[in-house]
Design a protein around this motif. Structure first.
Motif, PDB file in Angstrom:
ATOM      1  N   GLU A 134      46.512   4.565  -2.732  1.00  0.00           N
ATOM      2  CA  GLU A 134      45.264   5.339  -2.874  1.00  0.00           C
ATOM      3  C   GLU A 134      45.552   6.726  -3.467  1.00  0.00           C
ATOM      4  O   GLU A 134      44.782   7.220  -4.291  1.00  0.00           O
ATOM      5  CB  GLU A 134      44.535   5.477  -1.527  1.00  0.00           C
ATOM      6  CG  GLU A 134      44.203   4.173  -0.815  1.00  0.00           C
ATOM      7  CD  GLU A 134      43.243   3.251  -1.556  1.00  0.00           C
ATOM      8  OE1 GLU A 134      42.982   3.456  -2.745  1.00  0.00           O
ATOM      9  OE2 GLU A 134      42.769   2.286  -0.920  1.00  0.00           O
TER      10      GLU A 134
ATOM     11  N   GLU B  16      36.353  -1.154   0.691  1.00  0.00           N
ATOM     12  CA  GLU B  16      37.296  -1.619  -0.335  1.00  0.00           C
ATOM     13  C   GLU B  16      36.677  -2.737  -1.190  1.00  0.00           C
ATOM     14  O   GLU B  16      36.796  -2.730  -2.418  1.00  0.00           O
ATOM     15  CB  GLU B  16      38.579  -2.155   0.314  1.00  0.00           C
ATOM     16  CG  GLU B  16      39.412  -1.111   1.031  1.00  0.00           C
ATOM     17  CD  GLU B  16      40.206  -0.222   0.081  1.00  0.00           C
ATOM     18  OE1 GLU B  16      40.269  -0.514  -1.126  1.00  0.00           O
ATOM     19  OE2 GLU B  16      40.751   0.783   0.568  1.00  0.00           O
TER      20      GLU B  16
ATOM     21  N   GLU C  68      43.334  -3.023  -5.510  1.00  0.00           N
ATOM     22  CA  GLU C  68      42.253  -2.880  -4.529  1.00  0.00           C
ATOM     23  C   GLU C  68      41.811  -4.236  -3.967  1.00  0.00           C
ATOM     24  O   GLU C  68      41.337  -4.305  -2.837  1.00  0.00           O
ATOM     25  CB  GLU C  68      41.049  -2.168  -5.162  1.00  0.00           C
ATOM     26  CG  GLU C  68      41.333  -0.777  -5.699  1.00  0.00           C
ATOM     27  CD  GLU C  68      41.480   0.289  -4.619  1.00  0.00           C
ATOM     28  OE1 GLU C  68      41.421  -0.038  -3.431  1.00  0.00           O
ATOM     29  OE2 GLU C  68      41.673   1.455  -4.993  1.00  0.00           O
TER      30      GLU C  68
ATOM     31  N   HIS D 255      43.355  -4.879  -0.695  1.00  0.00           N
ATOM     32  CA  HIS D 255      43.143  -3.934   0.406  1.00  0.00           C
ATOM     33  C   HIS D 255      42.146  -4.431   1.451  1.00  0.00           C
ATOM     34  O   HIS D 255      42.347  -4.268   2.640  1.00  0.00           O
ATOM     35  CB  HIS D 255      42.675  -2.578  -0.141  1.00  0.00           C
ATOM     36  CG  HIS D 255      43.749  -1.829  -0.857  1.00  0.00           C
ATOM     37  ND1 HIS D 255      43.525  -0.663  -1.537  1.00  0.00           N
ATOM     38  CD2 HIS D 255      45.075  -2.083  -0.998  1.00  0.00           C
ATOM     39  CE1 HIS D 255      44.644  -0.233  -2.066  1.00  0.00           C
ATOM     40  NE2 HIS D 255      45.604  -1.083  -1.767  1.00  0.00           N
TER      41      HIS D 255
HETATM   42 FE   FE2 Z   1      41.740   0.710  -1.780  1.00  0.00          FE
END
Ligand code: FE2
Ligand code: FE2
Length: 283
Positions: free
Chosen positions: A152, A205, A234, A237
């Motif tokens: 991140e 997310e 992502e 995640h």
């Molecule tokens: Fe993320």
């Protein structure tokens, strides 16, 4: 008849001119088969698709700055909430302090406008994380969350790079209603509070990924390409958050996931006058 043919030819020429003039700044790409596959479970997880009305607003060149600003803050918030989770639940005191020091330059830049953004390149965690004693899930939480924070913070820096390339100078903005709207339903006792926070993290997310995919073909090419590259990290995640929530609950959490899915969909589909990366339907 002749007029009709001439009119049709004119319209088609205009259409060509309009497309030719509007295409160069667009990324104008179809999502690859790989990205489409990556998105399938995310689309199934979310209870609604981003409405067209939000996309129309997001495509407006005047809104690119607020979109990137809010996205930038989302990256920092993602790192902060992952850090909060391991500080609160998993690491010893010294490790918790090292985590605070790691994020401080990013927070100073964002909230106090101290330092320049290039100085954030390559900052790293200075200490290995030690788990709290008597805590079965600490190590797994630490491993997943430290990796997530690294990613991140890297995304945070990448957004700043893209902003600089687009001639957008960072300034403070207010936060949207989205994360607050989810987190206010977190139960106030443990471990349920932690499970709920992880489920909220999964939705934030997943929605980010869904919006990256929707936005990528509509935004300037550089931003669109960046959003596609973000999708790859992502996309994992939201699963990390869900797996941790399940591990900690040690029981089926599908009822709670369905509850937050409904809250999240309401935030996305209801009228929202404050256009942001995760805002609802523009009012
Ligand atoms: Fe993320
Ligand atoms: Fe990110």
């Amino acid at each position: 008849m002749k007029f009709k043919q001439q009119y049709a030819s004119l319209v088609s020429r205009w259409h060509f001119v309009i497309i030719a003039r509007s295409e160069p700044h667009r990324s104008n790409r179809m999502l690859s088969a790989e990205i489409t596959e990556l998105l399938k479970p995310i689309q199934q997880f979310l209870h609604c698709e981003t409405p067209q009305g939000w996309l129309v607003e997001a495509e407006k060149p005047d809104n690119l700055s607020v979109l990137l600003h809010d996205h930038l803050i989302c990256e920092l918030k993602a790192a902060q909430s992952a850090m909060y989770l391991i500080r609160r639940y998993a690491v010893d005191e010294q490790s918790a302090d090292a985590l605070l020091q790691w994020l401080k330059p990013y927070e100073d830049f964002t909230y106090r406008q101290q330092g320049d953004w290039q100085s954030l390149a390559g900052l790293s965690l200075k200490k290995s994380m030690l788990p709290k004693a008597n805590n079965a899930y600490s190590q797994s939480l630490i491993d997943k969350m430290v990796l997530l924070i690294k990613e991140e913070l890297h995304h945070f820096y990448q957004v700043l790079e893209v902003m600089a390339e687009q001639g957008i100078v960072y300034s403070k903005i207010t936060s949207s209603r989205y994360a607050k709207g989810l987190l206010r339903h977190v139960r106030p006792y443990e471990p349920e509070a932690m499970i709920d926070k992880l489920i909220c993290g999964a939705f934030i997310e997943a929605r980010s990924c869904e919006r990256f995919a929707k936005l990528a073909p509509q935004l300037p090419k550089r931003v669109g390409d960046f959003y596609i590259s973000l999708l790859r990290s992502e996309a994992r995640h939201y699963q990390d958050y869900l797996t941790l929530a399940e591990d900690i609950a040690k029981q089926d959490i599908s009822e709670r996931v369905a509850f937050f899915a409904a809250v999240e969909a309401e935030l996305i589909l209801s009228a929202d006058a404050d256009f942001k990366f995760h805002s609802g339907l523009p009012a």
